[in-house]
Scaffold this motif. Structure first.
Motif, PDB file in Angstrom:
ATOM      1  N   VAL A 143     -10.027 -14.592  -4.357  1.00 56.97           N
ATOM      2  CA  VAL A 143      -8.701 -14.967  -3.722  1.00 56.97           C
ATOM      3  C   VAL A 143      -8.214 -13.939  -2.736  1.00 56.97           C
ATOM      4  O   VAL A 143      -8.704 -12.736  -3.264  1.00 56.97           O
ATOM      5  N   SER A 144      -7.761 -14.215  -1.497  1.00 58.92           N
ATOM      6  CA  SER A 144      -7.157 -13.041  -0.823  1.00 58.92           C
ATOM      7  C   SER A 144      -5.796 -12.636  -1.238  1.00 58.92           C
ATOM      8  O   SER A 144      -5.156 -13.724  -1.668  1.00 58.92           O
ATOM      9  N   GLY A 145      -5.200 -11.618  -0.919  1.00 59.94           N
ATOM     10  CA  GLY A 145      -3.816 -11.280  -1.226  1.00 59.94           C
ATOM     11  C   GLY A 145      -3.657  -9.546  -1.212  1.00 59.94           C
ATOM     12  O   GLY A 145      -4.740  -8.773  -1.139  1.00 59.94           O
ATOM     13  N   ILE A 146      -2.501  -9.248  -1.404  1.00 68.00           N
ATOM     14  CA  ILE A 146      -2.087  -7.973  -1.463  1.00 68.00           C
ATOM     15  C   ILE A 146      -2.468  -7.378  -2.985  1.00 68.00           C
ATOM     16  O   ILE A 146      -2.176  -7.892  -3.829  1.00 68.00           O
ATOM     17  N   ILE A 147      -3.100  -6.180  -3.067  1.00 66.10           N
ATOM     18  CA  ILE A 147      -3.608  -5.621  -4.334  1.00 66.10           C
ATOM     19  C   ILE A 147      -2.045  -5.038  -4.931  1.00 66.10           C
ATOM     20  O   ILE A 147      -1.410  -4.215  -4.265  1.00 66.10           O
ATOM     21  N   THR A 148      -1.714  -5.595  -6.113  1.00 65.04           N
ATOM     22  CA  THR A 148      -0.639  -5.286  -6.851  1.00 65.04           C
ATOM     23  C   THR A 148      -1.014  -4.317  -8.065  1.00 65.04           C
ATOM     24  O   THR A 148       0.278  -3.666  -8.661  1.00 65.04           O
TER      25      THR A 148
END
Length: 355
Positions: free
Chosen positions: A66-71
């Motif tokens: 899944v794509s997204g911001i690394i948290t």
């Protein structure tokens, strides 16, 4: 008068300059010494190939489904991780926000099961009472102790109570189905959230990290992987040998790898496998004299990391003992036989061979 004396002087100076330049040009230029000493072959007859050090699992490029911001990032460079260990997390706050209402829905539906079960128990008790009255009536003398109308009413009561019980049980089954449905929805949300936590596929060491908090992680094949993972408890060397030398190769032959920059550091290698597909040559050494229009056979050897001070991705010089052309026998991909362990002491060339 002055002009007549200057012109011969200039001519003489020109001739002298030409003579000096000719003398300087005739001197042999000093040969610059190589920065590093090249490795010497430990065998009288051998195959040479450049080798690149890699993890025994090969270098695994970690991706994300899944794509997204690394948290969150749970590891750092050089950490050893076990299979299933969390590496980093992609933002899943939108899914986590759905957990609270989904859990509430599950509890709401589960709360309906208690009164529904109570109705079933009540219907069972009523049916048992009606069946008992019918059984007692059937033991009496018809028309004397009990009337035919009373017996008919008792049978009718039993039928009604059975229908009531079936209805109560159906309601319980329906509530259980609803519980299963909302629990499945909750499980789906949790599974989607779990996809946002990227875990180690194998045990190994974090070799490279190219992701940071707040950066956007993209799915798919990336030119620069987010992380690089590999098991370096045992190291492999992937060796490219020219296709013109492939016929000389024998899996059981002794092999030695030496460190670039210090050929005195070397170790014996243990044969692991041969990749049966001959592939186009990739320029690894940076040597402009290498031909790149040839194809190579890739061999994989293993060695103990403690025997050489090398790192994953480092180049080595590999020498493989080869028989003379007249004594060579076929050892192609379809040849049979097993190899005897040819690995000698750590850091030593095969016995009887001088590094």
């Amino acid at each position: 008068m002055i002009r007549k004396s200057v012109l011969p002087l200039l001519a003489a100076l020109g001739v002298a300059a030409v003579i000096v330049m000719v003398i300087q040009g005739s001197h042999t230029a000093s040969v610059s010494q190589p920065v590093t000493q090249s490795a010497n072959a430990p065998f009288s007859s051998y195959i040479f190939g450049p080798g690149i050090v890699e993890a025994s699992t090969e270098n695994i490029a970690i991706g994300t489904p899944v794509s997204g911001i690394i948290t969150a990032i749970y590891v750092k460079w050089g950490d050893r991780v076990k299979t299933g260990a969390a590496l980093f997390k992609v933002d899943a706050r939108d899914l986590e926000a759905q957990l609270l209402p989904a859990n509430a829905k599950v509890k709401e539906v589960e709360a309906q099961i208690l009164p529904a079960n109570a109705k079933v128990e009540e219907a069972q008790a009523t049916l048992a009472k009606a069946e008992n009255r019918l059984k007692v009536g059937e033991g009496l003398e018809p028309g004397v102790s009990v009337s035919a109308e009373e017996m008919s009413n008792r049978r009718f009561d039993v039928a009604i109570d059975k229908a009531t019980l079936r209805s109560a049980q159906a309601q319980v089954d329906q509530i259980k189905t609803q519980i299963g449905s909302v629990e499945a929805q909750l499980g789906q949300i949790k599974a989607q959230i779990e996809l946002h936590t990227i875990r180690a596929p194998v045990s190994g060491r974090i070799l490279q990290m190219k992701t940071r908090l707040g950066e956007y992680a993209q799915t798919g094949v990336l030119s620069t992987p987010l992380m690089l993972l590999g098991d370096d408890t045992t190291l492999h060397v992937r060796v490219d040998i020219d296709e013109t030398d492939a016929w000389k190769f024998q899996p059981c032959a002794s092999a030695v790898a030496s460190v670039r920059g210090n050929p005195e550091l070397q170790t014996s290698l243990r044969y692991v496998r041969t990749d049966p597909d001959v592939i186009p040559k990739v320029l690894l050494t940076g040597d402009a004299t290498q031909r790149t229009d040839t194809r190579v056979l890739q061999l994989v050897y293993s060695f103990d990391p403690g025997s050489l001070p090398v790192y994953v991705g480092q180049l080595t010089d590999v020498f493989i003992e080869a028989p003379l052309a007249a004594a060579s026998t076929a050892h192609g991909p379809n040849s049979k036989g097993s190899c005897v362990d040819t690995v000698g002491a750590k850091g030593q060339a095969p016995e009887g061979r001088k590094p």
